[in-house]
Design a protein around this motif. Structure first.
Motif, PDB file in Angstrom:
ATOM      1  N   GLN A   1     108.592  81.687  57.697  1.00 15.42           N
ATOM      2  CA  GLN A   1     108.813  80.249  57.560  1.00 15.42           C
ATOM      3  C   GLN A   1     107.517  79.463  57.766  1.00 15.42           C
ATOM      4  O   GLN A   1     107.242  78.499  57.052  1.00 15.42           O
ATOM      5  CB  GLN A   1     109.886  79.775  58.551  1.00 15.42           C
ATOM      6  CG  GLN A   1     111.258  80.301  58.241  1.00 15.42           C
ATOM      7  CD  GLN A   1     111.771  79.774  56.915  1.00 15.42           C
ATOM      8  OE1 GLN A   1     111.821  78.572  56.682  1.00 15.42           O
ATOM      9  NE2 GLN A   1     112.152  80.682  56.038  1.00 15.42           N
ATOM     10  N   ILE A   2     106.705  79.874  58.730  1.00 16.86           N
ATOM     11  CA  ILE A   2     105.427  79.202  58.980  1.00 16.86           C
ATOM     12  C   ILE A   2     104.487  79.397  57.790  1.00 16.86           C
ATOM     13  O   ILE A   2     103.886  78.437  57.295  1.00 16.86           O
ATOM     14  CB  ILE A   2     104.797  79.698  60.294  1.00 16.86           C
ATOM     15  CG1 ILE A   2     105.608  79.168  61.482  1.00 16.86           C
ATOM     16  CG2 ILE A   2     103.329  79.274  60.396  1.00 16.86           C
ATOM     17  CD1 ILE A   2     105.210  79.748  62.819  1.00 16.86           C
ATOM     18  N   CYS A   3     104.360  80.628  57.311  1.00 17.45           N
ATOM     19  CA  CYS A   3     103.485  80.894  56.158  1.00 17.45           C
ATOM     20  C   CYS A   3     103.962  80.129  54.935  1.00 17.45           C
ATOM     21  O   CYS A   3     103.152  79.574  54.190  1.00 17.45           O
ATOM     22  CB  CYS A   3     103.422  82.391  55.858  1.00 17.45           C
ATOM     23  SG  CYS A   3     102.521  83.348  57.094  1.00 17.45           S
ATOM     24  N   SER A   4     105.273  80.079  54.721  1.00 20.56           N
ATOM     25  CA  SER A   4     105.821  79.341  53.579  1.00 20.56           C
ATOM     26  C   SER A   4     105.511  77.852  53.680  1.00 20.56           C
ATOM     27  O   SER A   4     105.146  77.216  52.684  1.00 20.56           O
ATOM     28  CB  SER A   4     107.333  79.553  53.478  1.00 20.56           C
ATOM     29  OG  SER A   4     107.630  80.889  53.187  1.00 20.56           O
ATOM     30  N   ALA A   5     105.659  77.289  54.881  1.00 20.75           N
ATOM     31  CA  ALA A   5     105.343  75.868  55.066  1.00 20.75           C
ATOM     32  C   ALA A   5     103.873  75.600  54.774  1.00 20.75           C
ATOM     33  O   ALA A   5     103.519  74.607  54.124  1.00 20.75           O
ATOM     34  CB  ALA A   5     105.694  75.433  56.487  1.00 20.75           C
TER      35      ALA A   5
ATOM     36  N   SER B   1     102.361  73.306  51.420  1.00 20.63           N
ATOM     37  CA  SER B   1     101.709  72.032  51.700  1.00 20.63           C
ATOM     38  C   SER B   1     100.540  71.809  50.738  1.00 20.63           C
ATOM     39  O   SER B   1      99.545  72.535  50.760  1.00 20.63           O
ATOM     40  CB  SER B   1     101.187  72.005  53.135  1.00 20.63           C
ATOM     41  OG  SER B   1     100.341  70.900  53.329  1.00 20.63           O
ATOM     42  N   GLU B   2     100.686  70.807  49.919  1.00 19.03           N
ATOM     43  CA  GLU B   2      99.621  70.490  48.957  1.00 19.03           C
ATOM     44  C   GLU B   2      98.326  70.116  49.668  1.00 19.03           C
ATOM     45  O   GLU B   2      97.231  70.491  49.231  1.00 19.03           O
ATOM     46  CB  GLU B   2     100.070  69.348  48.036  1.00 19.03           C
ATOM     47  CG  GLU B   2      99.144  69.103  46.890  1.00 19.03           C
ATOM     48  CD  GLU B   2      99.673  68.069  45.921  1.00 19.03           C
ATOM     49  OE1 GLU B   2      98.843  67.329  45.350  1.00 19.03           O
ATOM     50  OE2 GLU B   2     100.899  67.988  45.725  1.00 19.03           O
ATOM     51  N   SER B   3      98.426  69.415  50.796  1.00 22.48           N
ATOM     52  CA  SER B   3      97.214  69.007  51.517  1.00 22.48           C
ATOM     53  C   SER B   3      96.510  70.214  52.155  1.00 22.48           C
ATOM     54  O   SER B   3      95.281  70.249  52.213  1.00 22.48           O
ATOM     55  CB  SER B   3      97.520  67.932  52.550  1.00 22.48           C
ATOM     56  OG  SER B   3      98.472  68.384  53.471  1.00 22.48           O
ATOM     57  N   VAL B   4      97.269  71.213  52.614  1.00 28.26           N
ATOM     58  CA  VAL B   4      96.647  72.427  53.136  1.00 28.26           C
ATOM     59  C   VAL B   4      95.952  73.166  52.003  1.00 28.26           C
ATOM     60  O   VAL B   4      94.808  73.616  52.144  1.00 28.26           O
ATOM     61  CB  VAL B   4      97.674  73.350  53.837  1.00 28.26           C
ATOM     62  CG1 VAL B   4      97.042  74.694  54.171  1.00 28.26           C
ATOM     63  CG2 VAL B   4      98.220  72.700  55.092  1.00 28.26           C
TER      64      VAL B   4
END
Length: 182
Positions: free
Chosen positions: A17-21, A25-28
């Protein structure tokens, strides 16, 4: 974990879930500016191909890093919630690793009251870390419960890599729907 039978790998789910988030994220993704050099299965139109190529769901030994591209490493540790057996607590460690020759950026936050004092030094590792903090903080109050940033440090990994390390406390992770009493 007492007499509760967990039907899935908790650490694997949290890490996924963390990796997917992070990759969603376009900004990441903008801060990472990943080019996919030396990656056979990277597709710039599919953010999920960043996982295992740029966003690595484990800590990698410094001697095995062969790319000059930015990398993000994710690790999770869980612990029981003493008040409620259907909740877990966890800590997530995220390391943003950048090549020494890719540290400069024109992005950053500027405080006008400090501009008169001189140069603003904001590195690519700072930028990536800030975007990840925003991204992970947005998960707070969802299935994860409350998220607190508990650590942020910077250090040279070796002679070619610079790191920003982030630590998050993930409280009251709801596992109640995915477990069965023994």
């Amino acid at each position: 974990m007492g007499d509760i039978d967990i039907k899935y790998n908790v650490i694997g789910v949290i890490k996924s879930q963390i990796c997917s988030a992070i990759v969603n994220s376009e900004s990441v993704r903008k801060a990472l500016d990943f080019k996919g050099s030396n990656c056979e299965d990277y597709d710039p139109d599919d953010p999920f191909t960043l996982i295992y190529n740029c966003v690595i769901p484990w800590f990698q030994h410094p001697d095995t890093i062969t790319t000059t591209e930015p990398l993000v490493f994710v690790s999770v540790k869980t612990s029981e919630n003493a008040r409620n057996p259907y909740l877990l607590n966890a800590t997530a460690a995220i390391i943003c690793s950048v090549d020494k020759d890719d540290m400069r950026t024109t992005a950053g936050y500027f405080r006008e009251d400090l501009l008169e004092n001189g140069c603003i030094c904001y590195t690519r590792a700072d930028w990536i870390a800030d975007e990840i903090i925003k991204c992970i903080s947005a998960l707070s109050g969802t299935w994860i419960g409350d998220i607190d940033i508990i650590e942020s440090s910077e250090y040279a990994l070796n002679s070619t890599r610079y790191n920003r390390s982030l630590g998050f406390r993930l409280k009251d992770i709801n596992i109640g729907k995915l477990i069965q009493n023994g």
